[in-house]
Each structure stands twice: as C-alpha cells, then as structure tokens.
Design a protein around this motif. Structure first.
Motif, short mmCIF file in Angstrom:
data_model
loop_
_atom_site.label_atom_id
_atom_site.label_comp_id
_atom_site.label_asym_id
_atom_site.label_seq_id
_atom_site.Cartn_x
_atom_site.Cartn_y
_atom_site.Cartn_z
N HIS A 54 1.06 -1.06 -0.22
CA HIS A 54 -0.24 0.01 -0.31
C HIS A 54 0.94 1.37 -0.13
O HIS A 54 0.55 2.53 -0.60
N THR A 55 2.01 1.01 0.50
CA THR A 55 2.64 2.37 0.86
C THR A 55 3.67 2.60 -0.96
O THR A 55 4.17 3.78 -0.97
N PHE A 131 -3.56 5.19 3.35
CA PHE A 131 -2.57 5.02 3.28
C PHE A 131 -2.23 6.97 2.29
O PHE A 131 -1.38 7.80 2.55
N LEU A 132 -3.02 6.47 1.23
CA LEU A 132 -3.19 8.12 0.24
C LEU A 132 -3.45 9.38 0.75
O LEU A 132 -3.38 9.83 0.51
N ALA A 133 -4.69 8.35 1.92
CA ALA A 133 -5.10 10.35 2.59
C ALA A 133 -3.95 10.78 3.88
O ALA A 133 -3.31 11.88 4.27
N LEU A 153 7.96 7.62 4.94
CA LEU A 153 6.72 7.72 6.06
C LEU A 153 6.52 6.15 6.19
O LEU A 153 6.00 5.68 6.85
N GLY A 154 6.11 6.03 4.74
CA GLY A 154 4.85 4.70 5.28
C GLY A 154 5.93 3.04 6.16
O GLY A 154 5.71 2.56 6.81
N SER A 155 7.30 3.99 5.58
CA SER A 155 8.80 2.37 6.59
C SER A 155 8.43 3.08 7.79
O SER A 155 8.01 2.01 9.05
N MET A 156 8.13 4.64 8.33
CA MET A 156 7.96 4.17 9.83
C MET A 156 6.75 4.17 10.76
O MET A 156 6.30 3.41 11.54
#
Length: 208
Positions: A54-55, A131-133, A153-156
């Motif tokens: 998703h990221t 994730f998109l929002a 940010l996604g990984s965090m």
C-alpha cells in the motif's frame, strides 16, 4: 528529513492509529489465540508486507485509482470480504492439526498463514485509501522526491505497527495457552476465530 513535515506529530499519530483496534488487530489476535505464537507472527509479517504494498502504491500514485473509481473500490472491497469469509469458513470445517501429518503440513501452513495475512490487508481498499489520505499530510510540497518522502513515512508507520503487532501476538498467544485444554477447547478457539473472520468479511462488504 527525507522531504517530510512534522515528523514527531506523524510518529505520534501513527502510533495512536496502530494501537487503535481494527481489522488487522482482530485478525492477528484471532490467529494468535487460535493457532499460537508462530501463526500470529506469520500473520503479522503478512499484514506488514501488505502495508508495504500500500505504501508503494500510494508513493507511485496507484492508489488514486481506488479514490476515483467506484467500480475498482467495490471490486477490491468485495474480493477482500469474500476472502475473509472464506478463511472463516475454512477454520470452521478444517480438521485439527493432530489429525494431519504435521511433518508434511508445516511448510505449507507457514506460507499459507503468511499469504492469508498479506491478502486480507492488500485486498482491503480502505487501507489503500488510508495511506493515500494520511501520508500526503506529512510530505513537504517542496520536497525534491515526494516518492522518497512517501516511502520513508510508510516505513516508519509500518515499523511501529509491526512492533505493536508483535506485542499483540505474544499477549494473545500467552493467554490462549492458559485457557486451551485439549482438542475440544482448540476446536472452540478455532471456530470462534473463524466466526470473527466471517464477521469482519461481512462488515467490510456492507460498509461504504
């Protein structure tokens, strides 16, 4: 850092979102409760890998299709709901582990549990839209690489979420061991988990 804004606020928000009970939480707790720590950890790993998908989709703009196409959203939502119901029904009708050849079943079970966790997350369009929002709010409009900012940010978010999932797995598995006593209790736990999965699938299908 990496083209992001308000990173401490993002980390705090991400932590609060991760500990808020949701579909993934119930799924991991159910697996850990019914099938033990190993199954819970594999489920958590599958769900975390789903969040990676998703990221990447959000970073490269693929999730925008779900935000603009009602047909695509509905199709993926129903596919995810059907898969959850399938998992729940399977847990109701499958035989206990003791009735199978464990030596032959373990490798397939490991992949199957991981795959189930992955698919329940990937096939949930609400996660994609989240994730998109959520992520763009913390991306610097002037960042040289917005893709890098999304991925960072996604990984965090995934890292903190995975740590929380591990805590859930160990807690649920420990409690389960205390109450499990014999095949009958194991069957009850497995069918209770299956009922939860069916309920999650129905909820996902009927929620707009």
């Amino acid at each position: 850092m990496f083209g992001t804004l308000h990173l401490p606020l993002f980390l705090l928000s991400g932590f609060l979102l991760n500990i808020t009970p949701g579909q993934d939480t119930l799924y991991i707790v159910g697996r850990s409760w019914a099938q033990g720590r190993r199954a819970g950890l594999l489920s958590a790993l599958g769900i975390s890998c789903g969040c990676v998908v998703h990221t990447c989709a959000a970073a490269f703009g693929l999730s925008a299709i779900l935000a603009t196409s009602a047909y695509a959203f509905t199709a993926i939502k129903l596919a995810g709901a059907a898969y959850l119901v399938y998992l729940g029904v399977r847990m109701w009708i499958e035989r206990p582990m003791g009735e199978t050849n464990a030596a032959e079943f373990k490798p397939a079970a490991s992949w199957g549990i991981f795959r189930d966790g992955l698919l329940t997350n990937v096939l949930n369009p609400k996660v994609a839209l989240f994730f998109l929002a959520f992520l763009p709010q913390f991306v610097d409009p002037a960042a040289e690489s917005k893709v890098a900012a999304f991925l960072f940010l996604g990984s965090m978010f995934i890292a903190t979420g995975t740590l929380w999932c591990v805590v859930l797995v160990f807690a649920a598995a420990a409690i389960s061991r205390r109450v499990r006593a014999g095949d009958s209790a194991a069957t009850i736990l497995r069918r209770a988990t299956g009922t939860v999965f069916i309920g999650l699938g129905v909820k996902l299908a009927v929620t707009r």
